[in-house]
Design an enzyme around this catalytic site. Structure first.
Site, short mmCIF file in Angstrom:
data_model
loop_
_atom_site.label_atom_id
_atom_site.label_comp_id
_atom_site.label_asym_id
_atom_site.label_seq_id
_atom_site.Cartn_x
_atom_site.Cartn_y
_atom_site.Cartn_z
CB ALA A 1 -0.91 0.00 1.22
N GLY B 1 0.25 -5.23 0.86
CA GLY B 1 -0.95 -5.26 0.02
C GLY B 1 -0.72 -5.93 -1.32
CD GLU C 1 -2.92 -7.67 2.90
OE1 GLU C 1 -3.67 -7.94 3.86
OE2 GLU C 1 -2.48 -6.53 2.68
CD GLU D 1 1.16 -5.89 5.72
OE1 GLU D 1 0.54 -5.85 4.65
OE2 GLU D 1 1.87 -6.87 6.06
#
Length: 262
Positions: free
Chosen positions: A65, A112, A115, A135
């Site tokens: 992200a 992300g 993910e 994270e």
């Protein structure tokens, strides 16, 4: 379909390649996520797309992200919730696509990025690529579905170790843990992804392909009884289609079926 800021599209032989192009690291900014959601919605209704490949431009697949966007939102729980909901919605939409989605992991897929990878139906990784969920090093947790999809793909203990350690996996480790199905040489990645994409739909009716994908993916979140009920219903629906009639008759008559995808 080509006026996108963060993504480029290429169509060939009913395969649409979605390439993330948000240099330098292809991060998933809020606007990039919104653009991807729009693209996948469009492709789900596009008759010229039967398989989707998603990859990254340059050295990265997706580095994660856009952490810089977090700075102004820290201290606001609603903003945190909105960030999580946007990323989860994108990954949920990819996973629930009724057309096969293949991740061609060309470089680091972190946070992300991993993910998103795990929401794809098939995952091919370059030997030079790596994956991980770092994270916790930021005082955060994976929030685009990582805690749940990694647990389902591997197992609870493995997901616990990988997330809490924040360690990065090389391509061969990713394959061993079933995070990816196949590792290939860097220059073979897209060629291999396209060959697999072709094998998924060549000589098959999209009316059956789409129902098979639906049953497998939706069944992942259903009980066995619910999954079997869905399977029965979709099978029975296909009995009404012209393609099923063509496929069965072609088999009996020992000829190649001429599917109309209806």
């Amino acid at each position: 379909m080509n006026n996108y800021k963060y993504v480029s599209l290429e169509k060939e032989n009913y395969i649409t390649t979605v390439t993330i192009n948000n240099p330098p690291a292809n991060v998933l900014s809020i606007n990039c996520i919104a653009e991807l959601r729009s693209i996948f919605h469009e492709l789900s209704n596009d008759d010229e797309t039967r398989v989707i490949i998603i990859t990254g431009e340059g050295r990265f697949f997706i580095a994660g992200a856009d952490i810089k966007e977090f700075v102004s939102r820290l201290g606001d729980q609603e903003q945190g919730l909105a960030l999580a909901e946007g990323g989860q919605a994108l990954c949920d939409e990819i996973e629930s696509m009724n057309k096969p989605v293949i991740a061609a992991i060309n470089g680091p897929a972190l946070g992300g990025g991993l993910e998103l990878v795990m929401s794809c139906h098939l995952r091919i990784i370059s030997e030079r690529a790596s994956v991980g969920l770092p994270e916790l090093k930021l005082g955060l947790i994976p929030t685009f579905g990582g805690t749940q999809r990694l647990r389902k793909i591997t197992n609870t203990s493995t997901a616990m170790e990988l997330i809490l350690s924040s360690r990065t996996l090389l391509a061969n480790e990713a394959v061993e843990l079933k995070i990816a199905q196949l590792a290939v040489k860097e220059d073979e990645l897209l060629k291999t992804a396209k060959a697999i994409a072709t094998s998924l739909v060549k000589g098959k009716s999209m009316t059956s392909v789409m129902r098979a994908v639906e049953c497998i993916i939706q069944g992942n979140n259903e009980s066995m009884e619910q999954g079997l009920e869905r399977e029965r219903k979709r099978f029975a629906e296909l009995f009404l289609t012209a393609d099923a009639k063509e496929g069965v008759h072609a088999f009996v008559e020992k000829r190649t079926p001429d599917f109309k995808h209806s």
